[in-house]
Design a protein around this motif. Structure first.
Motif, PDB file in Angstrom:
ATOM      1  N   PHE A  52       0.806  -1.223   0.000  1.00 12.62           N
ATOM      2  CA  PHE A  52       0.000   0.000   0.000  1.00 12.62           C
ATOM      3  C   PHE A  52       0.838   1.272   0.000  1.00 12.62           C
ATOM      4  O   PHE A  52       0.294   2.376  -0.013  1.00 12.62           O
ATOM      5  N   GLU A  53       2.178   1.106   0.081  1.00 13.79           N
ATOM      6  CA  GLU A  53       3.092   2.256   0.116  1.00 13.79           C
ATOM      7  C   GLU A  53       2.778   3.161   1.295  1.00 13.79           C
ATOM      8  O   GLU A  53       2.821   4.392   1.195  1.00 13.79           O
ATOM      9  N   PHE A  54       2.467   2.547   2.424  1.00 13.27           N
ATOM     10  CA  PHE A  54       2.213   3.313   3.645  1.00 13.27           C
ATOM     11  C   PHE A  54       3.505   3.969   4.121  1.00 13.27           C
ATOM     12  O   PHE A  54       4.572   3.370   4.060  1.00 13.27           O
ATOM     13  N   LYS A  55       3.385   5.177   4.625  1.00 12.12           N
ATOM     14  CA  LYS A  55       4.505   5.841   5.290  1.00 12.12           C
ATOM     15  C   LYS A  55       4.224   5.774   6.788  1.00 12.12           C
ATOM     16  O   LYS A  55       3.622   6.684   7.365  1.00 12.12           O
ATOM     17  N   VAL A  56       4.640   4.682   7.393  1.00 11.78           N
ATOM     18  CA  VAL A  56       4.324   4.431   8.799  1.00 11.78           C
ATOM     19  C   VAL A  56       5.190   5.319   9.686  1.00 11.78           C
ATOM     20  O   VAL A  56       6.417   5.241   9.659  1.00 11.78           O
ATOM     21  N   GLU A  57       4.542   6.166  10.485  1.00 13.86           N
ATOM     22  CA  GLU A  57       5.256   7.082  11.366  1.00 13.86           C
ATOM     23  C   GLU A  57       5.318   6.562  12.796  1.00 13.86           C
ATOM     24  O   GLU A  57       6.279   6.828  13.517  1.00 13.86           O
ATOM     25  N   ALA A  58       4.272   5.848  13.220  1.00 18.44           N
ATOM     26  CA  ALA A  58       4.216   5.379  14.602  1.00 18.44           C
ATOM     27  C   ALA A  58       3.347   4.133  14.688  1.00 18.44           C
ATOM     28  O   ALA A  58       2.443   3.934  13.865  1.00 18.44           O
ATOM     29  N   VAL A  59       3.625   3.303  15.687  1.00 18.20           N
ATOM     30  CA  VAL A  59       2.812   2.109  15.939  1.00 18.20           C
ATOM     31  C   VAL A  59       2.582   1.995  17.439  1.00 18.20           C
ATOM     32  O   VAL A  59       3.424   2.398  18.251  1.00 18.20           O
ATOM     33  N   ALA A  60       1.422   1.433  17.810  1.00 18.07           N
ATOM     34  CA  ALA A  60       1.104   1.167  19.213  1.00 18.07           C
ATOM     35  C   ALA A  60       0.745  -0.313  19.337  1.00 18.07           C
ATOM     36  O   ALA A  60      -0.137  -0.794  18.630  1.00 18.07           O
ATOM     37  N   LEU A  61       1.440  -1.012  20.200  1.00 15.72           N
ATOM     38  CA  LEU A  61       1.285  -2.459  20.331  1.00 15.72           C
ATOM     39  C   LEU A  61       1.117  -2.846  21.796  1.00 15.72           C
ATOM     40  O   LEU A  61       1.538  -2.109  22.695  1.00 15.72           O
ATOM     41  N   ASP A  62       0.517  -4.031  22.026  1.00 14.90           N
ATOM     42  CA  ASP A  62       0.382  -4.476  23.407  1.00 14.90           C
ATOM     43  C   ASP A  62       1.656  -5.193  23.853  1.00 14.90           C
ATOM     44  O   ASP A  62       2.612  -5.350  23.089  1.00 14.90           O
ATOM     45  N   THR A  67       9.430  -7.479  22.138  1.00 14.46           N
ATOM     46  CA  THR A  67      10.579  -8.363  21.934  1.00 14.46           C
ATOM     47  C   THR A  67      11.720  -7.552  21.342  1.00 14.46           C
ATOM     48  O   THR A  67      11.490  -6.543  20.656  1.00 14.46           O
ATOM     49  N   THR A  68      12.943  -7.988  21.578  1.00 15.79           N
ATOM     50  CA  THR A  68      14.087  -7.230  21.078  1.00 15.79           C
ATOM     51  C   THR A  68      14.144  -7.156  19.552  1.00 15.79           C
ATOM     52  O   THR A  68      14.481  -6.089  19.005  1.00 15.79           O
ATOM     53  N   PRO A  69      13.820  -8.222  18.785  1.00 16.43           N
ATOM     54  CA  PRO A  69      13.850  -8.085  17.318  1.00 16.43           C
ATOM     55  C   PRO A  69      12.868  -7.029  16.811  1.00 16.43           C
ATOM     56  O   PRO A  69      13.199  -6.259  15.897  1.00 16.43           O
ATOM     57  N   ILE A  70      11.653  -6.977  17.380  1.00 13.17           N
ATOM     58  CA  ILE A  70      10.665  -5.991  16.945  1.00 13.17           C
ATOM     59  C   ILE A  70      11.127  -4.590  17.302  1.00 13.17           C
ATOM     60  O   ILE A  70      11.063  -3.661  16.481  1.00 13.17           O
ATOM     61  N   CYS A  71      11.626  -4.394  18.520  1.00 11.67           N
ATOM     62  CA  CYS A  71      12.098  -3.071  18.947  1.00 11.67           C
ATOM     63  C   CYS A  71      13.255  -2.600  18.071  1.00 11.67           C
ATOM     64  O   CYS A  71      13.298  -1.434  17.661  1.00 11.67           O
ATOM     65  N   LYS A  72      14.177  -3.497  17.769  1.00  7.02           N
ATOM     66  CA  LYS A  72      15.340  -3.132  16.956  1.00  7.02           C
ATOM     67  C   LYS A  72      14.926  -2.731  15.553  1.00  7.02           C
ATOM     68  O   LYS A  72      15.387  -1.721  15.008  1.00  7.02           O
ATOM     69  N   LYS A  73      14.038  -3.519  14.929  1.00  5.06           N
ATOM     70  CA  LYS A  73      13.626  -3.235  13.559  1.00  5.06           C
ATOM     71  C   LYS A  73      12.854  -1.924  13.469  1.00  5.06           C
ATOM     72  O   LYS A  73      13.052  -1.137  12.529  1.00  5.06           O
ATOM     73  N   LEU A  74      11.971  -1.660  14.421  1.00  4.79           N
ATOM     74  CA  LEU A  74      11.204  -0.416  14.407  1.00  4.79           C
ATOM     75  C   LEU A  74      12.107   0.795  14.607  1.00  4.79           C
ATOM     76  O   LEU A  74      11.908   1.841  13.990  1.00  4.79           O
ATOM     77  N   LYS A  75      13.111   0.637  15.449  1.00  5.76           N
ATOM     78  CA  LYS A  75      14.060   1.737  15.655  1.00  5.76           C
ATOM     79  C   LYS A  75      14.869   1.987  14.391  1.00  5.76           C
ATOM     80  O   LYS A  75      15.107   3.140  14.009  1.00  5.76           O
ATOM     81  N   GLU A  76      15.297   0.918  13.715  1.00  4.34           N
ATOM     82  CA  GLU A  76      16.061   1.055  12.471  1.00  4.34           C
ATOM     83  C   GLU A  76      15.242   1.761  11.402  1.00  4.34           C
ATOM     84  O   GLU A  76      15.769   2.545  10.611  1.00  4.34           O
ATOM     85  N   LYS A  77      13.935   1.473  11.372  1.00  8.39           N
ATOM     86  CA  LYS A  77      13.048   2.076  10.381  1.00  8.39           C
ATOM     87  C   LYS A  77      12.576   3.471  10.792  1.00  8.39           C
ATOM     88  O   LYS A  77      11.808   4.120  10.081  1.00  8.39           O
ATOM     89  N   LYS A  78      13.021   3.917  11.974  1.00 10.04           N
ATOM     90  CA  LYS A  78      12.658   5.232  12.515  1.00 10.04           C
ATOM     91  C   LYS A  78      11.150   5.375  12.660  1.00 10.04           C
ATOM     92  O   LYS A  78      10.555   6.409  12.350  1.00 10.04           O
ATOM     93  N   ILE A  79      10.522   4.293  13.122  1.00  6.68           N
ATOM     94  CA  ILE A  79       9.088   4.293  13.419  1.00  6.68           C
ATOM     95  C   ILE A  79       8.923   4.465  14.919  1.00  6.68           C
ATOM     96  O   ILE A  79       9.454   3.669  15.702  1.00  6.68           O
ATOM     97  N   PHE A  80       8.215   5.510  15.315  1.00  6.22           N
ATOM     98  CA  PHE A  80       8.001   5.778  16.741  1.00  6.22           C
ATOM     99  C   PHE A  80       7.149   4.655  17.326  1.00  6.22           C
ATOM    100  O   PHE A  80       5.970   4.522  17.000  1.00  6.22           O
ATOM    101  N   ALA A  81       7.761   3.823  18.168  1.00  7.41           N
ATOM    102  CA  ALA A  81       7.081   2.633  18.682  1.00  7.41           C
ATOM    103  C   ALA A  81       6.692   2.810  20.144  1.00  7.41           C
ATOM    104  O   ALA A  81       7.510   3.235  20.965  1.00  7.41           O
ATOM    105  N   VAL A  82       5.439   2.482  20.439  1.00 11.36           N
ATOM    106  CA  VAL A  82       4.937   2.496  21.819  1.00 11.36           C
ATOM    107  C   VAL A  82       4.383   1.099  22.093  1.00 11.36           C
ATOM    108  O   VAL A  82       3.439   0.664  21.430  1.00 11.36           O
ATOM    109  N   ILE A  83       4.992   0.413  23.035  1.00 11.47           N
ATOM    110  CA  ILE A  83       4.590  -0.951  23.359  1.00 11.47           C
ATOM    111  C   ILE A  83       4.323  -1.044  24.850  1.00 11.47           C
ATOM    112  O   ILE A  83       5.099  -0.528  25.666  1.00 11.47           O
ATOM    113  N   ALA A  84       3.229  -1.673  25.216  1.00 22.55           N
ATOM    114  CA  ALA A  84       2.842  -1.773  26.624  1.00 22.55           C
ATOM    115  C   ALA A  84       3.924  -2.457  27.442  1.00 22.55           C
ATOM    116  O   ALA A  84       4.662  -3.311  26.960  1.00 22.55           O
ATOM    117  N   HIS A  85       3.995  -2.079  28.705  1.00 23.90           N
ATOM    118  CA  HIS A  85       4.976  -2.643  29.622  1.00 23.90           C
ATOM    119  C   HIS A  85       4.565  -4.051  30.033  1.00 23.90           C
ATOM    120  O   HIS A  85       3.400  -4.302  30.333  1.00 23.90           O
TER     121      HIS A  85
END
Length: 236
Positions: A52-62, A67-85
């Protein structure tokens, strides 16, 4: 599926993505109930971006996605990630891990009694092990609250990508992060609730991944039609 707070049995999981503005469902992916939520996430995110050629700026996840792989990939892609504690309950009577402070400059941990835990090795799963000096620990007045190991040595582990996880935790505590995560229950959680209560997705009509996927996709299509119709009615 066997999870805390969930009924045990044979289930399917509907992994769903929605957009923040209109709560339109942008992806549906069905797996068996014993597949962890985090496993298909990065692949599904990449698929949506490419298709869809989305320009993902941020994601919110439970918390299941912390997990470390998800956090690392989102940081590399410069996507503002908010994940529940995710709440971890330490062994009763022992210090929690957060009481051991990490010194990034010297790559060591310090314990509540200000003793140093130095790096020893990295295991095959990517966790770095930091261990205390057993000779110092055996005479420590806090030993009973620190470790129950027979050799009196305390070991702390830290993933090689732990900085990415810490970045996500910091995002969650910012005003923008709190606002974004608050919207999660109004979007994705509401989407699931409507699918179950109003569209019969609480139970599978047929068995098998293919049949359940068809039901989940048809349900999502109906929900999207309603969302689009409601939005268009407000713009007239």
């Amino acid at each position: 599926m066997v999870r805390d707070g969930k009924p045990e049995g044979f289930f399917y999981l509907d992994h769903r993505t929605v957009d923040l503005k209109y709560n339109v469902i942008t992806d549906v992916y069905v797996t068996p109930g014993n597949v962890h939520d985090s496993l298909p996430y990065l692949e599904r995110l990449e698929r949506q971006v490419k298709r869809f050629e989305f320009k993902v700026e941020a994601v919110a996840l439970d918390a299941g996605y912390l997990t470390t792989p998800i956090c690392k990939k989102l940081k590399e892609k410069k996507i503002f990630a908010v994940i529940a504690h995710r709440r971890f309950h330490p062994t009763q009577g022992l210090f929690a891990k957060w009481k051991f402070k990490y010194d990034a400059q010297n790559d060591v941990y310090s314990c509540p009694n200000a003793q140093i835990l130095t790096y020893r090795t990295t295991d095959r799963h990517g966790y770095r092990h930091y261990a205390s000096d057993a000779e110092v620990c055996k005479s420590c007045p806090m030993l009973a609250q620190c470790t129950r190991s027979k050799n009196h040595r305390k070991v702390i582990t830290r993933h090689v990508w732990e900085e990415s996880k810490e970045w996500v935790r910091e995002n969650r505590l910012t005003p923008a992060g709190k606002k974004l995560y608050k919207r999660r229950k109004e979007t994705i959680e509401r989407s699931f609730a409507d699918a179950k209560e109003l569209h019969g997705l609480r139970y599978c009509r047929l068995r098998g991944i293919k049949n359940v996927t068809e039901q989940a996709l048809m349900t999502a299509a109906v929900q999207n039609m309603k969302k689009i119709a409601m939005h268009l009615s407000k713009t007239v």
